[in-house]
Design a protein around this motif. Sequence first.
Motif, PDB file in Angstrom:
ATOM      1  N   GLN A   1      -6.875  -3.939   2.984  1.00 14.90           N
ATOM      2  CA  GLN A   1      -7.785  -5.072   3.141  1.00 14.90           C
ATOM      3  C   GLN A   1      -7.676  -6.033   1.964  1.00 14.90           C
ATOM      4  O   GLN A   1      -7.697  -7.258   2.136  1.00 14.90           O
ATOM      5  CB  GLN A   1      -9.222  -4.570   3.272  1.00 14.90           C
ATOM      6  CG  GLN A   1     -10.219  -5.653   3.643  1.00 14.90           C
ATOM      7  CD  GLN A   1      -9.950  -6.256   5.004  1.00 14.90           C
ATOM      8  OE1 GLN A   1     -10.044  -5.584   6.024  1.00 14.90           O
ATOM      9  NE2 GLN A   1      -9.599  -7.529   5.033  1.00 14.90           N
ATOM     10  N   ALA A   2      -7.543  -5.489   0.763  1.00 12.40           N
ATOM     11  CA  ALA A   2      -7.407  -6.345  -0.421  1.00 12.40           C
ATOM     12  C   ALA A   2      -6.120  -7.158  -0.367  1.00 12.40           C
ATOM     13  O   ALA A   2      -6.108  -8.353  -0.686  1.00 12.40           O
ATOM     14  CB  ALA A   2      -7.444  -5.490  -1.686  1.00 12.40           C
TER      15      ALA A   2
ATOM     16  N   THR B   1       0.831  -1.208   0.000  1.00 13.16           N
ATOM     17  CA  THR B   1       0.000   0.000   0.000  1.00 13.16           C
ATOM     18  C   THR B   1       0.865   1.258   0.000  1.00 13.16           C
ATOM     19  O   THR B   1       0.575   2.228  -0.711  1.00 13.16           O
ATOM     20  CB  THR B   1      -0.930  -0.004   1.225  1.00 13.16           C
ATOM     21  OG1 THR B   1      -1.789  -1.152   1.163  1.00 13.16           O
ATOM     22  CG2 THR B   1      -1.783   1.256   1.268  1.00 13.16           C
TER      23      THR B   1
ATOM     24  N   ASN C   1      -7.278   2.157   3.091  1.00 15.33           N
ATOM     25  CA  ASN C   1      -7.980   1.104   3.832  1.00 15.33           C
ATOM     26  C   ASN C   1      -8.407  -0.034   2.915  1.00 15.33           C
ATOM     27  O   ASN C   1      -8.197  -1.217   3.218  1.00 15.33           O
ATOM     28  CB  ASN C   1      -9.196   1.700   4.549  1.00 15.33           C
ATOM     29  CG  ASN C   1      -9.793   0.745   5.566  1.00 15.33           C
ATOM     30  OD1 ASN C   1     -10.320  -0.298   5.214  1.00 15.33           O
ATOM     31  ND2 ASN C   1      -9.712   1.108   6.831  1.00 15.33           N
ATOM     32  N   THR C   2      -8.990   0.329   1.788  1.00 17.03           N
ATOM     33  CA  THR C   2      -9.420  -0.687   0.825  1.00 17.03           C
ATOM     34  C   THR C   2      -8.231  -1.466   0.285  1.00 17.03           C
ATOM     35  O   THR C   2      -8.301  -2.689   0.105  1.00 17.03           O
ATOM     36  CB  THR C   2     -10.179  -0.023  -0.336  1.00 17.03           C
ATOM     37  OG1 THR C   2     -11.302   0.701   0.187  1.00 17.03           O
ATOM     38  CG2 THR C   2     -10.667  -1.060  -1.326  1.00 17.03           C
ATOM     39  N   SER C   3      -7.129  -0.768   0.044  1.00 22.81           N
ATOM     40  CA  SER C   3      -5.938  -1.420  -0.491  1.00 22.81           C
ATOM     41  C   SER C   3      -5.357  -2.421   0.503  1.00 22.81           C
ATOM     42  O   SER C   3      -5.030  -3.557   0.140  1.00 22.81           O
ATOM     43  CB  SER C   3      -4.884  -0.369  -0.847  1.00 22.81           C
ATOM     44  OG  SER C   3      -3.686  -0.978  -1.273  1.00 22.81           O
TER      45      SER C   3
ATOM     46  N   ASP D   1      -7.848   5.797  -0.242  1.00 22.64           N
ATOM     47  CA  ASP D   1      -8.023   4.421  -0.713  1.00 22.64           C
ATOM     48  C   ASP D   1      -7.153   3.426   0.048  1.00 22.64           C
ATOM     49  O   ASP D   1      -7.153   2.234  -0.273  1.00 22.64           O
ATOM     50  CB  ASP D   1      -7.674   4.330  -2.202  1.00 22.64           C
ATOM     51  CG  ASP D   1      -8.493   5.295  -3.036  1.00 22.64           C
ATOM     52  OD1 ASP D   1      -9.691   5.449  -2.741  1.00 22.64           O
ATOM     53  OD2 ASP D   1      -7.932   5.898  -3.976  1.00 22.64           O
TER      54      ASP D   1
END
Length: 233
Positions: free
Chosen positions: A83-84, A64, A79-81, A77
């Motif tokens: 988690q992915a 990230t 947080n989404t990164s 972005d």
Amino acid sequence: MRHFGGLVDAIGGFAKDRSGNFAVLFGIVASVLALGAGFAVNVSQLSNAKSSLQGVVDAAVTSTARDLTTGVIKEADANTSVQAFLNANSQAGILSADQIVLDKLTVDKIAKTVQADVYVDVGLYFPIFSMGDMKRVAASTTAVYSDKTIEVAMMLDVTGSMAGQKIIDLRTAAANAVDSFLSGQDPAKPRVRVSIVPYANSVNAGALAGSSVYVETSTSQRKQAPGNGAVQY
């Protein structure tokens, strides 16, 4: 008195009878060994889970931070990164993707750091003592990112020694590297710039290139570089 005397005699006889001593000792020792083995298995299980979880969160945060540095994603972005990346990387270890919980993600825009705190609840094989049947394992890591422009210079050897398959492989590798550097950027605000500097008998450093090194713009213009005895392919 006779009644109590008989009881005393019975206890004394039991104490003197050694026919069952081995079974009693074996039961005691086996119980202790079983508890010790179960505890060792639990400790090993938690240690492996901790190691796997730390590796997963390290990969997620550093990836990230890399994407933030290259401009592929923005701070919003992150947080989404993370988690992915947690989901993708955990599938290769002993933990499943749905086990890992992203407890907290902190993006410090002043210090330019990304910190993630994660945990996983591990079901113990041997729930003994006061450990219960579930144990929480936590991990945390921090990575630094940058929002500054990145400039990459690639110096490519196009001398006669690179003729044949070597120059073909070089072109392929250089093209892949440029694609990796520039992919995902905002065209209006590029964060990464790449320069390519070929050299043969001298280095192409701007005006010098016109008199010393020929740089083709298409395959139809391919010819021999000045000063070399072999055609450049």
